[in-house]
Design a protein around this motif. Structure first.
Motif, mmCIF file in Angstrom:
data_model
loop_
_atom_site.group_PDB
_atom_site.id
_atom_site.type_symbol
_atom_site.label_atom_id
_atom_site.label_comp_id
_atom_site.label_asym_id
_atom_site.label_seq_id
_atom_site.Cartn_x
_atom_site.Cartn_y
_atom_site.Cartn_z
ATOM 1 N N GLU A 129 0.826 -1.219 0.000
ATOM 2 C CA GLU A 129 0.000 0.000 0.000
ATOM 3 C C GLU A 129 0.850 1.255 0.000
ATOM 4 O O GLU A 129 0.492 2.251 -0.583
ATOM 5 C CB GLU A 129 -0.920 0.000 1.217
ATOM 6 N N HIS A 130 1.985 1.209 0.696
ATOM 7 C CA HIS A 130 2.844 2.393 0.778
ATOM 8 C C HIS A 130 4.291 1.937 0.962
ATOM 9 O O HIS A 130 4.545 0.928 1.616
ATOM 10 C CB HIS A 130 2.412 3.275 1.953
ATOM 11 N N ALA A 131 5.219 2.692 0.380
ATOM 12 C CA ALA A 131 6.645 2.361 0.519
ATOM 13 C C ALA A 131 7.429 3.638 0.809
ATOM 14 O O ALA A 131 7.053 4.730 0.387
ATOM 15 C CB ALA A 131 7.165 1.712 -0.753
ATOM 16 N N LEU A 132 8.495 3.455 1.559
ATOM 17 C CA LEU A 132 9.411 4.553 1.861
ATOM 18 C C LEU A 132 10.825 4.004 1.686
ATOM 19 O O LEU A 132 11.167 2.963 2.257
ATOM 20 C CB LEU A 132 9.201 5.040 3.296
ATOM 21 N N VAL A 133 11.638 4.694 0.889
ATOM 22 C CA VAL A 133 12.986 4.212 0.582
ATOM 23 C C VAL A 133 13.993 5.308 0.917
ATOM 24 O O VAL A 133 13.805 6.469 0.546
ATOM 25 C CB VAL A 133 13.118 3.826 -0.910
ATOM 26 N N THR A 134 15.057 4.933 1.621
ATOM 27 C CA THR A 134 16.140 5.855 1.952
ATOM 28 C C THR A 134 17.465 5.184 1.621
ATOM 29 O O THR A 134 17.705 4.048 2.032
ATOM 30 C CB THR A 134 16.118 6.222 3.451
ATOM 31 N N LEU A 135 18.303 5.901 0.876
ATOM 32 C CA LEU A 135 19.637 5.386 0.553
ATOM 33 C C LEU A 135 20.638 5.897 1.572
ATOM 34 O O LEU A 135 20.628 7.074 1.936
ATOM 35 C CB LEU A 135 20.066 5.834 -0.845
ATOM 36 N N LEU A 136 21.504 4.997 2.038
ATOM 37 C CA LEU A 136 22.521 5.313 3.030
ATOM 38 C C LEU A 136 23.866 4.822 2.508
ATOM 39 O O LEU A 136 23.964 4.313 1.406
ATOM 40 C CB LEU A 136 22.185 4.622 4.360
ATOM 41 N N GLY A 137 24.895 4.946 3.328
ATOM 42 C CA GLY A 137 26.198 4.410 2.975
ATOM 43 C C GLY A 137 27.072 5.414 2.245
ATOM 44 O O GLY A 137 26.930 6.621 2.402
ATOM 45 N N GLU A 143 23.754 1.602 0.523
ATOM 46 C CA GLU A 143 22.889 0.688 1.269
ATOM 47 C C GLU A 143 21.498 1.293 1.219
ATOM 48 O O GLU A 143 21.344 2.487 0.966
ATOM 49 C CB GLU A 143 23.350 0.577 2.730
ATOM 50 N N ALA A 144 20.488 0.479 1.456
ATOM 51 C CA ALA A 144 19.115 0.989 1.390
ATOM 52 C C ALA A 144 18.338 0.584 2.631
ATOM 53 O O ALA A 144 18.568 -0.472 3.217
ATOM 54 C CB ALA A 144 18.418 0.459 0.136
ATOM 55 N N TRP A 145 17.430 1.466 3.015
ATOM 56 C CA TRP A 145 16.463 1.180 4.067
ATOM 57 C C TRP A 145 15.095 1.312 3.416
ATOM 58 O O TRP A 145 14.796 2.330 2.783
ATOM 59 C CB TRP A 145 16.607 2.168 5.216
ATOM 60 N N VAL A 146 14.281 0.272 3.528
ATOM 61 C CA VAL A 146 12.968 0.260 2.883
ATOM 62 C C VAL A 146 11.913 -0.032 3.933
ATOM 63 O O VAL A 146 12.028 -0.996 4.694
ATOM 64 C CB VAL A 146 12.901 -0.812 1.762
ATOM 65 N N GLY A 147 10.906 0.798 3.955
ATOM 66 C CA GLY A 147 9.751 0.562 4.822
ATOM 67 C C GLY A 147 8.542 0.277 3.958
ATOM 68 O O GLY A 147 8.206 1.068 3.078
ATOM 69 N N LEU A 148 7.915 -0.861 4.180
ATOM 70 C CA LEU A 148 6.737 -1.243 3.391
ATOM 71 C C LEU A 148 5.514 -1.352 4.295
ATOM 72 O O LEU A 148 5.578 -1.971 5.355
ATOM 73 C CB LEU A 148 6.946 -2.596 2.697
ATOM 74 N N THR A 149 4.417 -0.768 3.850
ATOM 75 C CA THR A 149 3.132 -0.953 4.523
ATOM 76 C C THR A 149 2.331 -1.900 3.649
ATOM 77 O O THR A 149 2.026 -1.581 2.485
ATOM 78 C CB THR A 149 2.396 0.388 4.681
ATOM 79 N N LEU A 150 2.014 -3.059 4.203
ATOM 80 C CA LEU A 150 1.344 -4.095 3.426
ATOM 81 C C LEU A 150 -0.163 -4.071 3.659
ATOM 82 O O LEU A 150 -0.632 -3.764 4.757
ATOM 83 C CB LEU A 150 1.886 -5.475 3.810
ATOM 84 N N ALA A 151 -0.897 -4.443 2.623
ATOM 85 C CA ALA A 151 -2.347 -4.580 2.734
ATOM 86 C C ALA A 151 -2.656 -5.778 3.631
ATOM 87 O O ALA A 151 -1.827 -6.687 3.774
ATOM 88 C CB ALA A 151 -2.945 -4.767 1.352
ATOM 89 N N PRO A 152 -3.841 -5.804 4.242
ATOM 90 C CA PRO A 152 -4.170 -6.908 5.158
ATOM 91 C C PRO A 152 -4.080 -8.292 4.516
ATOM 92 O O PRO A 152 -3.743 -9.264 5.177
ATOM 93 C CB PRO A 152 -5.608 -6.599 5.580
ATOM 94 N N HIS A 153 -4.385 -8.387 3.225
ATOM 95 C CA HIS A 153 -4.367 -9.693 2.553
ATOM 96 C C HIS A 153 -2.987 -10.081 2.021
ATOM 97 O O HIS A 153 -2.793 -11.185 1.539
ATOM 98 C CB HIS A 153 -5.360 -9.672 1.388
ATOM 99 N N ALA A 154 -2.002 -9.194 2.096
ATOM 100 C CA ALA A 154 -0.701 -9.422 1.461
ATOM 101 C C ALA A 154 0.132 -10.444 2.222
ATOM 102 O O ALA A 154 0.077 -10.541 3.443
ATOM 103 C CB ALA A 154 0.062 -8.110 1.370
ATOM 104 N N SER A 155 0.916 -11.196 1.463
ATOM 105 C CA SER A 155 1.852 -12.153 2.042
ATOM 106 C C SER A 155 3.207 -11.468 2.192
ATOM 107 O O SER A 155 3.791 -11.026 1.190
ATOM 108 C CB SER A 155 1.980 -13.367 1.128
ATOM 109 N N PRO A 156 3.737 -11.362 3.431
ATOM 110 C CA PRO A 156 5.042 -10.712 3.613
ATOM 111 C C PRO A 156 6.158 -11.384 2.818
ATOM 112 O O PRO A 156 7.005 -10.694 2.231
ATOM 113 C CB PRO A 156 5.285 -10.825 5.119
ATOM 114 N N ALA A 157 6.163 -12.705 2.773
ATOM 115 C CA ALA A 157 7.220 -13.420 2.036
ATOM 116 C C ALA A 157 7.162 -13.100 0.551
ATOM 117 O O ALA A 157 8.192 -12.855 -0.091
ATOM 118 C CB ALA A 157 7.093 -14.920 2.271
#
Length: 197
Positions: A129-137, A143-157
């Motif tokens: 549903e939503h993503a946030l990406v930050t590049l570091l290093g 390097e990357a830091w990624v934050g994902l907001t998943l829908a209730p039906h989504a499979s994390p794997a």
């Protein structure tokens, strides 16, 4: 920057350890108890010694500038210490990456542009549903830091697999890096319960 921080932390640590050792030696009267051969200029000779004599303590009190100067100096020290602490805790966002253009020259890729591209591609994945990406290093080793907001039906794997196989793979190819270490934080979106009546 990391080397400077390490050296600075080491120097401050050595100074504090030295001052602490001098205070402990004086406070526990270790010079006399253990017969320690200390220099004559050692600041604390025994438990009743003080750092500043009575004359030194009262020397500047009558001056109008003394207390404002002391308070201002201590304030500056506290502000510098807080600034340094926050600088250590804050992650450095990568502003640009160095990309090998293949002709022996290097090109520069804006970090924000790559973040936005990976973010858009991640949000297009099924179940995200939503993503946030930050590049570091570093410029040559991002390097990357990624934050994902998943829908209730989504499979994390499944979401992680598609993120790595699609969005992050395209980022690795675009940046010309063989490796892109990534930290991913997953969160499920929460919908308010609605009353059905």
């Amino acid at each position: 920057m990391k080397a400077v921080n390490r050296v600075l932390v080491g120097v401050v640590g050595l100074i504090l350890a030295g001052v602490g050792a001098a205070v402990l030696v004086g406070a526990f009267d270790l010079r006399r108890r253990w017969g320690l051969p200390l220099p004559s200029a050692w600041p604390f000779d025994g438990p009743r010694d003080v750092l500043l004599s009575r004359a030194a303590q009262t020397k500047w009190r009558g001056e109008g500038w003394w207390w404002p100067a002391v308070i201002a100096g201590l304030g500056v020290v506290v502000l510098l210490a807080l600034w340094w602490l926050l600088a250590q805790l804050r992650r450095r966002r990568l502003r640009e990456l160095v990309v090998d253009s293949g002709d022996g020259e290097e090109a520069v890729l804006r970090g924000r542009a790559l973040e936005e591209a990976v973010c858009a591609e991640a949000e297009a994945l099924e179940g995200v549903e939503h993503a946030l990406v930050t590049l570091l290093g570093r410029r040559t080793a991002p390097e990357a830091w990624v934050g994902l907001t998943l829908a209730p039906h989504a499979s994390p794997a499944a979401a992680l697999s598609r993120l790595d196989g699609e969005a992050l793979e395209h980022a690795r190819v675009s940046a010309g890096v063989g490796r892109l270490p990534v930290e991913v934080r997953l969160r499920a979106v929460r919908h308010r319960a609605e009353r059905v009546g």
